[in-house]
Design a protein around this motif. Structure first.
Motif, short mmCIF file in Angstrom:
data_model
loop_
_atom_site.label_atom_id
_atom_site.label_comp_id
_atom_site.label_asym_id
_atom_site.label_seq_id
_atom_site.Cartn_x
_atom_site.Cartn_y
_atom_site.Cartn_z
N GLY A 104 -45.44 -44.84 23.02
CA GLY A 104 -44.31 -43.94 22.81
C GLY A 104 -44.12 -43.60 21.34
N ILE A 105 -44.20 -44.61 20.49
CA ILE A 105 -44.07 -44.38 19.04
C ILE A 105 -45.24 -43.53 18.54
CG2 ILE A 105 -44.08 -45.53 16.79
CD1 ILE A 105 -42.63 -47.89 18.18
N TYR A 106 -46.43 -43.86 19.01
CA TYR A 106 -47.63 -43.11 18.62
C TYR A 106 -47.50 -41.63 19.01
CZ TYR A 106 -52.43 -41.45 18.84
OH TYR A 106 -53.57 -40.72 18.69
N LEU A 107 -47.10 -41.37 20.25
CA LEU A 107 -46.97 -39.99 20.71
C LEU A 107 -45.90 -39.24 19.92
CD1 LEU A 107 -47.39 -40.31 24.57
CD2 LEU A 107 -48.98 -39.32 22.92
N LEU A 108 -44.82 -39.91 19.57
CA LEU A 108 -43.79 -39.28 18.76
C LEU A 108 -44.34 -38.88 17.39
CD1 LEU A 108 -40.77 -38.51 18.50
CD2 LEU A 108 -40.42 -40.78 17.54
N ILE A 109 -45.03 -39.79 16.74
CA ILE A 109 -45.63 -39.49 15.43
C ILE A 109 -46.67 -38.37 15.56
CG2 ILE A 109 -47.13 -40.44 13.61
CD1 ILE A 109 -45.69 -43.13 14.08
N PHE A 110 -47.48 -38.45 16.59
CA PHE A 110 -48.53 -37.45 16.81
C PHE A 110 -47.94 -36.06 17.04
CE2 PHE A 110 -52.00 -35.47 19.25
CZ PHE A 110 -53.06 -35.72 18.38
N ILE A 111 -46.91 -35.96 17.86
CA ILE A 111 -46.27 -34.67 18.15
C ILE A 111 -45.59 -34.11 16.91
CG2 ILE A 111 -44.38 -33.60 19.46
CD1 ILE A 111 -45.22 -35.42 21.82
N VAL A 112 -44.90 -34.95 16.16
CA VAL A 112 -44.25 -34.49 14.94
C VAL A 112 -45.30 -33.98 13.94
CG1 VAL A 112 -42.97 -35.27 12.90
CG2 VAL A 112 -42.17 -35.86 15.19
N PHE A 113 -46.41 -34.70 13.81
CA PHE A 113 -47.47 -34.26 12.91
C PHE A 113 -48.05 -32.92 13.36
CE2 PHE A 113 -52.07 -33.98 12.21
CZ PHE A 113 -52.05 -33.78 10.85
N ILE A 114 -48.37 -32.78 14.62
CA ILE A 114 -48.96 -31.54 15.13
C ILE A 114 -48.01 -30.37 14.92
CG2 ILE A 114 -49.72 -30.33 17.23
CD1 ILE A 114 -51.78 -32.28 16.19
N LEU A 115 -46.74 -30.54 15.24
CA LEU A 115 -45.78 -29.45 15.06
C LEU A 115 -45.62 -29.08 13.59
CD1 LEU A 115 -43.01 -30.42 17.64
CD2 LEU A 115 -44.72 -28.59 17.82
N GLY A 116 -45.53 -30.06 12.72
CA GLY A 116 -45.43 -29.79 11.29
C GLY A 116 -46.67 -29.11 10.75
N ASP A 117 -47.83 -29.57 11.19
CA ASP A 117 -49.08 -28.99 10.73
C ASP A 117 -49.24 -27.55 11.21
OD1 ASP A 117 -51.60 -29.62 9.31
OD2 ASP A 117 -52.47 -29.06 11.25
N LEU A 118 -48.89 -27.29 12.45
CA LEU A 118 -48.94 -25.92 12.97
C LEU A 118 -48.00 -25.00 12.20
CD1 LEU A 118 -49.16 -26.48 16.82
CD2 LEU A 118 -50.96 -25.62 15.30
N TYR A 119 -46.82 -25.50 11.88
CA TYR A 119 -45.86 -24.70 11.11
C TYR A 119 -46.40 -24.39 9.71
CZ TYR A 119 -41.66 -23.30 8.65
OH TYR A 119 -40.76 -22.62 7.89
N MET A 120 -46.98 -25.40 9.06
CA MET A 120 -47.53 -25.18 7.71
C MET A 120 -48.69 -24.18 7.75
SD MET A 120 -47.35 -28.80 5.69
CE MET A 120 -48.22 -29.76 6.90
N HIS A 121 -49.56 -24.28 8.75
CA HIS A 121 -50.65 -23.34 8.86
C HIS A 121 -50.15 -21.93 9.15
CE1 HIS A 121 -53.53 -26.71 9.08
NE2 HIS A 121 -54.37 -25.80 8.62
N LYS A 122 -49.14 -21.81 10.00
CA LYS A 122 -48.58 -20.50 10.32
C LYS A 122 -48.00 -19.85 9.07
CE LYS A 122 -44.64 -18.68 12.59
NZ LYS A 122 -43.45 -19.11 12.05
#
Length: 135
Positions: A104-122
């Protein structure tokens, strides 16, 4: 085992990225220092020349575009390193004593990273596109 997977994946990905000048924005450049010409290519795999900029006439624009592309390249390297780090640790989580809590903690960190990374790339793609449209 995760360390071996991580380091082998990192080495393969970083070598391939450095050889192909790949980044997730879909733009890359080549700067000819003798002619002072900046060639901008568009496309992830099949690159096509989209702009050619004379560095003697507008050096500020050439440096701004090169700075944006270098930022995209660095962001791509950071993304690759962190994604391989996160995915290699899934083996530790599965073999742990409390996999549900750690997963659960891993998935939370992973999702936050992916969303932040997608936003930065956009945002970076939009900034590159706006700068290229001004040429």
């Amino acid at each position: 085992l995760p360390a071996v997977i991580y380091f082998s994946a990192i080495v393969i990905l970083l070598i391939s990225i450095s050889k192909t000048n790949f980044n997730f924005t879909g733009y890359s450049y080549y700067y000819d220092e003798e002619a002072m010409v900046l060639t901008i290519e568009e496309g992830l795999i099949n690159k096509e020349i989209s702009h050619v900029l004379d560095g003697q006439k507008s050096p500020a624009q050439a440096y701004l575009i090169m700075l944006l592309f270098n930022k995209a390249y660095q962001l791509c390297l950071f993304t690759i390193v962190l994604l391989t780090f996160l995915t290699s640790h899934i083996f530790y989580i599965i073999s742990s004593k409390r996999p549900k809590l750690y997963l659960g903690i891993y998935l939370l960190i992973f999702i936050v990273f992916i969303l932040g990374d997608l936003y930065m790339h956009k945002e970076l793609i939009q900034e590159i596109s706006n700068t290229l449209n001004k040429l």
